[in-house]
Design an enzyme around this catalytic site. Structure first.
Site, short mmCIF file in Angstrom:
data_model
loop_
_atom_site.label_atom_id
_atom_site.label_comp_id
_atom_site.label_asym_id
_atom_site.label_seq_id
_atom_site.Cartn_x
_atom_site.Cartn_y
_atom_site.Cartn_z
N TYR A 1 -1.89 -0.80 10.41
CA TYR A 1 -2.00 -1.19 8.99
C TYR A 1 -0.79 -0.67 8.21
CZ TYR A 1 -3.73 -1.38 4.19
OH TYR A 1 -3.85 -1.63 2.85
N SER B 1 0.86 -1.19 0.00
CA SER B 1 0.00 0.00 0.00
C SER B 1 0.89 1.23 0.00
CB SER B 1 -0.87 0.01 1.25
OG SER B 1 -1.51 1.25 1.40
N1 LIG Z 1 -8.89 -1.15 -1.03
C1 LIG Z 1 -7.92 -0.30 -0.79
O1 LIG Z 1 -8.11 0.93 -0.64
C2 LIG Z 1 -6.50 -0.80 -0.73
C3 LIG Z 1 -5.46 0.13 -0.88
C4 LIG Z 1 -4.14 -0.30 -0.83
C5 LIG Z 1 -3.86 -1.64 -0.61
N2 LIG Z 1 -4.89 -2.52 -0.45
C6 LIG Z 1 -4.55 -3.91 -0.20
O2 LIG Z 1 -5.07 -4.72 -1.23
C7 LIG Z 1 -5.33 -6.02 -0.73
C8 LIG Z 1 -6.74 -6.44 -1.14
O3 LIG Z 1 -7.65 -5.51 -0.60
P1 LIG Z 1 -9.13 -5.33 -1.17
O4 LIG Z 1 -9.35 -3.87 -1.27
O5 LIG Z 1 -9.34 -6.20 -2.33
O6 LIG Z 1 -9.95 -5.85 0.11
P2 LIG Z 1 -11.27 -6.77 0.20
O7 LIG Z 1 -12.18 -6.50 -0.92
O8 LIG Z 1 -11.76 -6.56 1.60
O9 LIG Z 1 -10.68 -8.24 0.06
C9 LIG Z 1 -9.83 -8.76 1.06
C10 LIG Z 1 -9.57 -10.22 0.76
O10 LIG Z 1 -8.78 -10.75 1.82
C11 LIG Z 1 -9.40 -11.96 2.28
N3 LIG Z 1 -9.12 -12.17 3.72
C12 LIG Z 1 -9.38 -11.30 4.72
N4 LIG Z 1 -9.09 -11.89 5.90
C13 LIG Z 1 -8.66 -13.14 5.60
C14 LIG Z 1 -8.24 -14.24 6.39
N5 LIG Z 1 -8.23 -14.17 7.74
N6 LIG Z 1 -7.86 -15.36 5.78
C15 LIG Z 1 -7.89 -15.47 4.43
N7 LIG Z 1 -8.29 -14.47 3.63
C16 LIG Z 1 -8.67 -13.32 4.22
C17 LIG Z 1 -10.89 -11.73 2.05
O11 LIG Z 1 -11.58 -12.96 1.89
P3 LIG Z 1 -12.53 -13.65 3.00
O12 LIG Z 1 -13.23 -12.55 3.73
O13 LIG Z 1 -13.40 -14.52 2.18
O14 LIG Z 1 -11.57 -14.41 3.87
C18 LIG Z 1 -10.86 -11.02 0.70
O15 LIG Z 1 -10.79 -11.95 -0.34
C19 LIG Z 1 -5.13 -5.95 0.78
O16 LIG Z 1 -3.87 -6.49 1.10
C20 LIG Z 1 -5.16 -4.46 1.08
O17 LIG Z 1 -4.39 -4.14 2.20
C21 LIG Z 1 -6.21 -2.14 -0.51
#
Ligand SMILES: NC(=O)c1ccc[n+]([C@@H]2O[C@H](COP(=O)([O-])OP(=O)(O)OC[C@H]3O[C@@H](n4cnc5c(N)ncnc54)[C@H](OP(=O)(O)O)[C@@H]3O)[C@@H](O)[C@H]2O)c1
Length: 267
Positions: free
Chosen positions: A159, A146
């Site tokens: 985070y 991030s």
């Molecule tokens: N969205 C943003 O603004 C943003 C910005 C920068 C970086 N990121 C990074 O991008 C990545 C993906 O984020 P996203 O925005 O796609 O979030 P998201 O839509 O909330 O998806 C998160 C994913 O992680 C899985 N997950 C969460 N807890 C878990 C656990 N205990 N065991 C296994 N899987 C788990 C969830 O699946 P289940 O709930 O089915 O387990 C889901 O598939 C993350 O690493 C986040 O930090 C996001």
């Protein structure tokens, strides 16, 4: 498909594939003909996606529903890959969670889960799958870090620290593995339009940066595989914000990032 034919088939492993960025990446990789191992807790969502990808792209898709916050979650994923004879040649650490607010209010169960998923599981999965990639002299590890990992972010203290960890681990491994045929990459997006922000209790309206679409991150990831670099910033603004820190005292950078993210609650 016979199990012999499956043996040692190159496969892309995507964690966090049930929704958001991970799901979109899985679809993009399937579109490029990758066979997949999908990981997340929501087995039903993984199976539904797998079905779609098998039908749409004719690729093999395996699902391993596993809670990566559990102590042996990563090992379970590794055992699943071993048992099915899957040779992971691309590992994408995408699963991640966050909690917005002041650190003194952070519930301990959130603290444990954020550390376990963002840091321990990602680091362990790399450690588990790296030896096989090394023996074949072929592999790529991508961690979705991030922009928040480029400095401390008040309101997202833990985070941002977990994402700094992934950036530092990537930098060290990128150089440590120089000449081995393994690429190690951290992709550092700003705010992305997924359910992540709401789950983290982050008030979207307060955010003073663009919240961009998932497609921008997917493009950056695909580009990073074609032209491997150590750190990847999906937009020019992401790059500019990190680059400009070279001329900024760290405390000022942290203050600015806290202002832009507006995650402390009462601003
Ligand atoms: N969205 C943003 O603004 C943003 C910005 C920068 C970086 N990121 C990074 O991008 C990545 C993906 O984020 P996203 O925005 O796609 O979030 P998201 O839509 O909330 O998806 C998160 C994913 O992680 C899985 N997950 C969460 N807890 C878990 C656990 N205990 N065991 C296994 N899987 C788990 C969830 O699946 P289940 O709930 O089915 O387990 C889901 O598939 C993350 O690493 C986040 O930090 C996001």
């Amino acid at each position: 498909m016979h199990s012999e034919e499956l043996k040692r088939r190159p496969v892309t492993l995507v964690t966090g594939a049930s929704m958001g960025i991970g799901r979109a990446l899985a679809e993009a990789f399937a579109g490029k003909g990758h066979h997949l191992l999908l990981v997340a807790r929501s087995g039903d969502l993984l199976e539904a996606l797998a079905e779609e990808l098998r039908d749409g792209y004719g690729v093999r898709v395996f699902c391993c529903a596993s809670d990566l916050a559990e102590q042996h979650g990563p090992e379970r994923v590794f055992s699943y890959a071993e048992e099915h004879g899957l040779a992971i040649r691309l590992l994408v650490n995408c699963a991640g969670i966050s909690r917005a607010g002041v650190y003194s209010d952070l519930p301990f169960h959130d603290l444990d889960a954020i550390m376990a998923v963002n840091v321990i599981a990602s680091a362990k999965l790399i450690r588990l799958f790296l030896p096989d990639m090394l023996s074949e002299r072929k592999g790529t590890v991508i961690s979705i870090a991030s922009l928040g990992g480029a400095q401390g972010v008040p309101g997202l203290a833990l985070y941002s620290a977990t994402k700094s960890f992934m950036i530092t681990l990537t930098e060290a491994l990128h150089v440590e593995l120089d000449g081995t045929g393994i690429n190690v990459i951290a992709v550092c997006p700003g705010f992305v339009d997924t359910g992540f922000l709401e789950k983290a209790g982050h008030n979207r309206q307060g955010i003073r940066l663009p919240v961009y679409g998932i497609a921008i991150v997917v493009r950056a990831v695909l580009r990073s595989i074609e032209k491997p670099r150590m750190l990847v910033y999906p937009t020019f603004l992401d790059f500019f914000l990190v680059f400009s820190q070279r001329f900024t005292p760290r405390a000022v950078a942290a203050r600015i990032s806290g202002f832009l993210a507006a995650a402390k609650g009462k601003q």
